[in-house]
Design a protein around this motif. Structure first.
Motif, PDB file in Angstrom:
ATOM      1  N   ASP A   1     -46.859  -9.054  -5.875  1.00 29.20           N
ATOM      2  CA  ASP A   1     -48.276  -9.142  -6.239  1.00 29.20           C
ATOM      3  C   ASP A   1     -49.071  -7.944  -5.740  1.00 29.20           C
ATOM      4  O   ASP A   1     -50.043  -7.519  -6.395  1.00 29.20           O
ATOM      5  N   HIS A   2     -48.686  -7.381  -4.582  1.00 26.94           N
ATOM      6  CA  HIS A   2     -49.459  -6.295  -3.982  1.00 26.94           C
ATOM      7  C   HIS A   2     -48.796  -4.933  -4.168  1.00 26.94           C
ATOM      8  O   HIS A   2     -49.142  -3.974  -3.457  1.00 26.94           O
ATOM      9  N   ASN A   3     -47.846  -4.853  -5.104  1.00 26.59           N
ATOM     10  CA  ASN A   3     -47.229  -3.566  -5.469  1.00 26.59           C
ATOM     11  C   ASN A   3     -46.621  -2.861  -4.245  1.00 26.59           C
ATOM     12  O   ASN A   3     -46.805  -1.658  -4.030  1.00 26.59           O
ATOM     13  N   GLU A   4     -45.880  -3.644  -3.448  1.00 24.05           N
ATOM     14  CA  GLU A   4     -45.278  -3.102  -2.233  1.00 24.05           C
ATOM     15  C   GLU A   4     -43.788  -2.814  -2.382  1.00 24.05           C
ATOM     16  O   GLU A   4     -43.102  -2.521  -1.395  1.00 24.05           O
ATOM     17  N   LEU A   5     -43.261  -2.885  -3.606  1.00 23.56           N
ATOM     18  CA  LEU A   5     -41.863  -2.568  -3.849  1.00 23.56           C
ATOM     19  C   LEU A   5     -41.715  -1.075  -4.163  1.00 23.56           C
ATOM     20  O   LEU A   5     -42.707  -0.374  -4.377  1.00 23.56           O
ATOM     21  N   LEU A   6     -40.482  -0.625  -4.181  1.00 21.80           N
ATOM     22  CA  LEU A   6     -40.205   0.793  -4.440  1.00 21.80           C
ATOM     23  C   LEU A   6     -39.335   0.922  -5.677  1.00 21.80           C
ATOM     24  O   LEU A   6     -38.417   0.118  -5.886  1.00 21.80           O
ATOM     25  N   LEU A   7     -39.603   1.943  -6.490  1.00 25.21           N
ATOM     26  CA  LEU A   7     -38.770   2.219  -7.654  1.00 25.21           C
ATOM     27  C   LEU A   7     -37.810   3.346  -7.317  1.00 25.21           C
ATOM     28  O   LEU A   7     -38.236   4.449  -6.956  1.00 25.21           O
ATOM     29  N   TYR A   8     -36.524   3.043  -7.416  1.00 23.21           N
ATOM     30  CA  TYR A   8     -35.470   4.040  -7.230  1.00 23.21           C
ATOM     31  C   TYR A   8     -34.839   4.336  -8.594  1.00 23.21           C
ATOM     32  O   TYR A   8     -34.976   3.554  -9.538  1.00 23.21           O
ATOM     33  N   CYS A   9     -34.134   5.438  -8.668  1.00 19.50           N
ATOM     34  CA  CYS A   9     -33.405   5.792  -9.889  1.00 19.50           C
ATOM     35  C   CYS A   9     -32.001   6.244  -9.514  1.00 19.50           C
ATOM     36  O   CYS A   9     -31.810   6.953  -8.512  1.00 19.50           O
ATOM     37  N   GLN A  10     -31.035   5.847 -10.321  1.00 20.46           N
ATOM     38  CA  GLN A  10     -29.675   6.362 -10.166  1.00 20.46           C
ATOM     39  C   GLN A  10     -29.338   7.190 -11.395  1.00 20.46           C
ATOM     40  O   GLN A  10     -29.426   6.702 -12.526  1.00 20.46           O
ATOM     41  N   PRO A  11     -28.958   8.451 -11.186  1.00 24.89           N
ATOM     42  CA  PRO A  11     -28.754   9.340 -12.337  1.00 24.89           C
ATOM     43  C   PRO A  11     -27.533   8.969 -13.175  1.00 24.89           C
ATOM     44  O   PRO A  11     -26.563   8.393 -12.674  1.00 24.89           O
ATOM     45  N   LYS A  12     -27.613   9.331 -14.444  1.00 22.38           N
ATOM     46  CA  LYS A  12     -26.489   9.249 -15.373  1.00 22.38           C
ATOM     47  C   LYS A  12     -26.203  10.678 -15.847  1.00 22.38           C
ATOM     48  O   LYS A  12     -27.140  11.431 -16.150  1.00 22.38           O
ATOM     49  N   VAL A  13     -24.919  11.003 -15.894  1.00 22.53           N
ATOM     50  CA  VAL A  13     -24.522  12.375 -16.258  1.00 22.53           C
ATOM     51  C   VAL A  13     -23.575  12.341 -17.445  1.00 22.53           C
ATOM     52  O   VAL A  13     -22.655  11.505 -17.489  1.00 22.53           O
ATOM     53  N   SER A  14     -23.814  13.213 -18.387  1.00 26.81           N
ATOM     54  CA  SER A  14     -22.914  13.358 -19.536  1.00 26.81           C
ATOM     55  C   SER A  14     -21.606  13.980 -19.070  1.00 26.81           C
ATOM     56  O   SER A  14     -21.595  15.067 -18.479  1.00 26.81           O
ATOM     57  N   ILE A  15     -20.507  13.299 -19.331  1.00 23.74           N
ATOM     58  CA  ILE A  15     -19.204  13.823 -18.902  1.00 23.74           C
ATOM     59  C   ILE A  15     -18.829  15.061 -19.713  1.00 23.74           C
ATOM     60  O   ILE A  15     -18.204  15.999 -19.201  1.00 23.74           O
ATOM     61  N   ARG A  16     -19.260  15.113 -20.930  1.00 24.30           N
ATOM     62  CA  ARG A  16     -18.922  16.253 -21.782  1.00 24.30           C
ATOM     63  C   ARG A  16     -19.662  17.513 -21.343  1.00 24.30           C
ATOM     64  O   ARG A  16     -19.066  18.588 -21.206  1.00 24.30           O
ATOM     65  N   SER A  17     -20.990  17.408 -21.093  1.00 27.32           N
ATOM     66  CA  SER A  17     -21.777  18.603 -20.775  1.00 27.32           C
ATOM     67  C   SER A  17     -21.994  18.795 -19.282  1.00 27.32           C
ATOM     68  O   SER A  17     -22.341  19.903 -18.843  1.00 27.32           O
ATOM     69  N   GLY A  18     -21.835  17.733 -18.510  1.00 27.14           N
ATOM     70  CA  GLY A  18     -22.075  17.837 -17.081  1.00 27.14           C
ATOM     71  C   GLY A  18     -23.540  17.875 -16.721  1.00 27.14           C
ATOM     72  O   GLY A  18     -23.897  18.248 -15.604  1.00 27.14           O
ATOM     73  N   GLU A  19     -24.400  17.467 -17.615  1.00 29.47           N
ATOM     74  CA  GLU A  19     -25.840  17.503 -17.373  1.00 29.47           C
ATOM     75  C   GLU A  19     -26.388  16.079 -17.197  1.00 29.47           C
ATOM     76  O   GLU A  19     -25.847  15.128 -17.762  1.00 29.47           O
ATOM     77  N   VAL A  20     -27.465  15.984 -16.431  1.00 30.53           N
ATOM     78  CA  VAL A  20     -28.147  14.700 -16.276  1.00 30.53           C
ATOM     79  C   VAL A  20     -28.708  14.286 -17.627  1.00 30.53           C
ATOM     80  O   VAL A  20     -29.420  15.060 -18.278  1.00 30.53           O
ATOM     81  N   CYS A  21     -28.351  13.071 -18.066  1.00 35.20           N
ATOM     82  CA  CYS A  21     -28.794  12.606 -19.381  1.00 35.20           C
ATOM     83  C   CYS A  21     -29.662  11.355 -19.300  1.00 35.20           C
ATOM     84  O   CYS A  21     -29.954  10.738 -20.316  1.00 35.20           O
ATOM     85  N   GLY A  22     -30.058  10.982 -18.097  1.00 35.32           N
ATOM     86  CA  GLY A  22     -30.902   9.799 -17.935  1.00 35.32           C
ATOM     87  C   GLY A  22     -30.769   9.212 -16.550  1.00 35.32           C
ATOM     88  O   GLY A  22     -30.124   9.801 -15.662  1.00 35.32           O
TER      89      GLY A  22
END
Length: 627
Positions: free
Chosen positions: A373-394
């Motif tokens: 209710d009080h917006n006290e949580l945290l947003l984390y992200c875990q990267p996804k990488v294209s195996i073909r190009s080796g670049e972050v894709c999301g």
């Protein structure tokens, strides 16, 4: 004094009797007494008309010079040629009107239910019989005998008929009062007793425990509460039916009632739980009773020739050591019963560790609601990488909770808390809003990095889910390709038809959809073909073990081929090592996610991480060489 004055005095006294009456039998007796003692009549009696085959008139009360008169004849209100059917009382009941005989000497012997000479010998010179009518139904008679002939003139008869009506009203009123009392007693019984076993229920045992605790405090005594849980109840109900489950509970109730005896109280305090209250008892005495109960009450129960062990276990709590309220003693006895499942003897005293843990979980549930209710949580992200190009894709959006006292709460723990507290949908709403804000921030800086949000089975049942997501797209004006949604295979299989409808609506918004944890939800290929999804995410349990476990390797390989044959992308979760990366690259898997690629990080640190990671400027050929 005239006959009318006598009748009026009798009527007045009768009314006073009605006002004082507390029960029906006393009312009838007192009314007959008033008629004889205050009215001066020779005899009075009240009878009730039975509806048996003989239509018997059953005498209920009498007073005066009767000397066995009512035992001499057979009184009936049946219509016929018998003496008893032609008497004034019988006629009054049948007709519903008063019947008066002014001079009994004029009657033939066949017109009375007893011999005429017996009537005359007792001094009954005249008779008046009045029907007792309740709601248009004659229930009986009030019959009065006078010592004088011609005693019942028109005025006296009218006054006495009024008294008979008042008596009928009084009877009706007392019966209504008795019905109300019985109804109140029934309601009270239903409130405090279990309908199936007729044992006291949880409400009742709460009162009993409170009284016993007060008494124990006054006497400086200890007491014990045993809680017996029937572990087999749910299994038997699910397998053999609810009637057999009820049979088990009724049988256990009868056994416990027999074993408890007069000095212990037994109650049903839950669907499969019984409590035994032991006043003035120690831990040693309680353990002896628990041992005896397990030996005597927990024998197999017969189910139409099939004998099954009830799998009972007993927890014990003590006053004052384990609590001084009914709620505390019952709760801790239940915790002890759960602890007893792991013991050889199946009974044990309460140990406080699990109660403290339960209290901590309840506190965390309340604090989690506040954190959402009080917006006290945290947003984390875990990267996804294209195996073909080796670049972050999301990246995948993940929620974290940094508790002010307990530090970072394990994700699995607070997700489980959210499920038990009914907070999954509020938690999803928080993640959705945080993910859209973050995607907007990236989009404004020219970063086209898709962010995926997990949806649970509960979210799929939320009728407002699609409107909420549509509203967020409208609020932030984001291109649909920047927000993706991941749905576990098991969540989709809970309600395949409903899930398909929700996925169709999501797809109409233009977003990409992923089936998460693929391989553990047992979805059929025919169902998979119908789903409007874009990618499969192979469950990490298969990916992390694929180099050592041939079965896992086959599943990963097959899933990659299946996904590509269906025109879907394939994401591998749980990529923890360079060896796994290389093997997935050989299999042609599209995307990797895991600690080898990148750990979950706060969204505010994502740009810095990407700038320093090997995935920002991958080398040609073998990308993992950068690690």
């Amino acid at each position: 004094m005239s006959y009318a004055e006598r009748a009026l005095r009798t009527l007045s006294a009768g009314n006073r009797t009605l006002l004082r009456a507390q029960d029906e039998a006393t009312l009838l007796h007192d009314m007959c007494r008033v008629i004889v003692e205050l009215g001066g009549y020779r005899m009075a009696w009240v009878g009730y008309a039975e509806h048996d085959e003989a239509k018997t008139i059953r005498p209920m009360a009498h007073m005066g010079f009767e000397e066995g008169f009512l035992e001499l004849g057979r009184f009936t209100w049946a219509e016929g040629e018998s003496e008893s059917s032609r008497g004034p009382t019988s006629q009054a009941i049948r007709s519903g009107k008063p019947v008066v005989v002014q001079d009994t000497t004029t009657l033939a012997s066949t017109q009375l239910p007893v011999p005429l000479e017996e009537t005359l010998r007792r001094g009954y010179a005249s008779i008046a019989a009045f029907p007792l009518i309740i709601q248009d139904r004659t229930i009986g008679n009030l019959t009065i005998f006078a010592a004088e002939a011609d005693a019942f003139d028109e005025c006296e008869t009218r006054l006495l008929a009024e008294m008979a009506d008042d008596l009928a009203f009084g009877i009706a009123n007392l019966r209504m009062r008795e019905r109300h009392r019985e109804a109140e007693e029934t309601i009270r019984h239903m409130a405090f007793f279990d309908a199936l076993t007729d044992l006291p229920n949880r409400s009742s045992v709460g009162e009993t425990l409170a009284a016993e605790i007060t008494q124990a405090q006054l006497e400086n005594q200890s007491m014990a509460v045993l809680l017996l849980k029937v572990g087999r109840f749910q299994e038997i109900s699910d397998t053999l039916g609810y009637q057999e489950g009820d049979h088990l509970i009724v049988e256990m109730a009868a056994r416990l009632r027999h074993l408890a005896g007069p000095d212990k109280s037994v109650a049903r305090v839950g669907e499969d739980e019984f409590a035994i209250i032991m006043p003035r008892s120690s831990a040693e005495a309680a353990m002896r009773v628990a041992h005896h109960t397990m030996r005597e009450a927990c024998d197999p129960v017969d189910f139409a020739g099939l004998a099954m062990d009830p799998h009972a276990y007993i927890g014990i709590s003590l006053f004052p050591g384990h609590g001084n309220t009914p709620e505390a003693l019952l709760r801790r006895a239940k915790i002890a019963a759960v602890q007893a499942r792991r013991t050889a003897c199946k009974y044990t005293l309460y140990k406080g560790t699990e109660d403290r843990e339960s209290t901590r979980r309840l506190e965390l549930m309340s604090e989690l609601r506040s954190a959402i209710d009080h917006n006290e949580l945290l947003l984390y992200c875990q990267p996804k990488v294209s195996i073909r190009s080796g670049e972050v894709c999301g990246a995948e959006a993940l929620v974290r909770w940094q508790h002010p006292q307990h530090g970072m709460i394990a994700t699995g723990e607070f997700i489980a808390l959210a499920e038990h507290a009914g907070l999954i949908m509020p938690l999803t709403r928080w993640v959705l809003e945080a993910a859209f804000r973050q995607s907007y921030a990236w989009h404004e800086r020219g970063i086209a990095r898709p962010l995926s949000v997990n949806l649970s089975a509960q979210d799929l049942r939320d009728p407002r889910l699609i409107d909420r997501i549509s509203g967020l797209f409208a609020t932030w004006a984001l291109p649909p390709e920047l927000v993706q949604f991941e749905l576990t295979e098991s969540a989709l299989m809970e309600d395949p038809a409903g899930a398909l409808e929700t996925l169709d609506h999501l797809k109409d918004l233009g977003v990409d959809l992923f089936i998460d944890d693929f391989g553990i939800g047992y979805s059929s290929l025919s169902y998979l073909q119908k789903l409007p999804v874009d990618s499969l995410k192979i469950d990490h349990s298969f990916v992390t073990s694929m180099l050592e476990n041939q079965g896992s390797a086959v599943i990963v390989h097959s899933t990659v081929e299946l996904g590509h044959n269906l025109g879907l992308g394939v994401v591998a979760e749980g990529v923890e090592s360079e060896g796994l990366w290389n093997r997935l690259q050989e299999l042609g898997c599209d995307t990797a996610q895991g600690h080898f690629v990148g750990r979950p990080i706060p969204t505010a640190q994502f740009d810095e991480w990407e700038a320093q990671s090997p995935w920002s400027h991958p080398a040609p050929g073998n990308h993992v060489a950068l690690h």
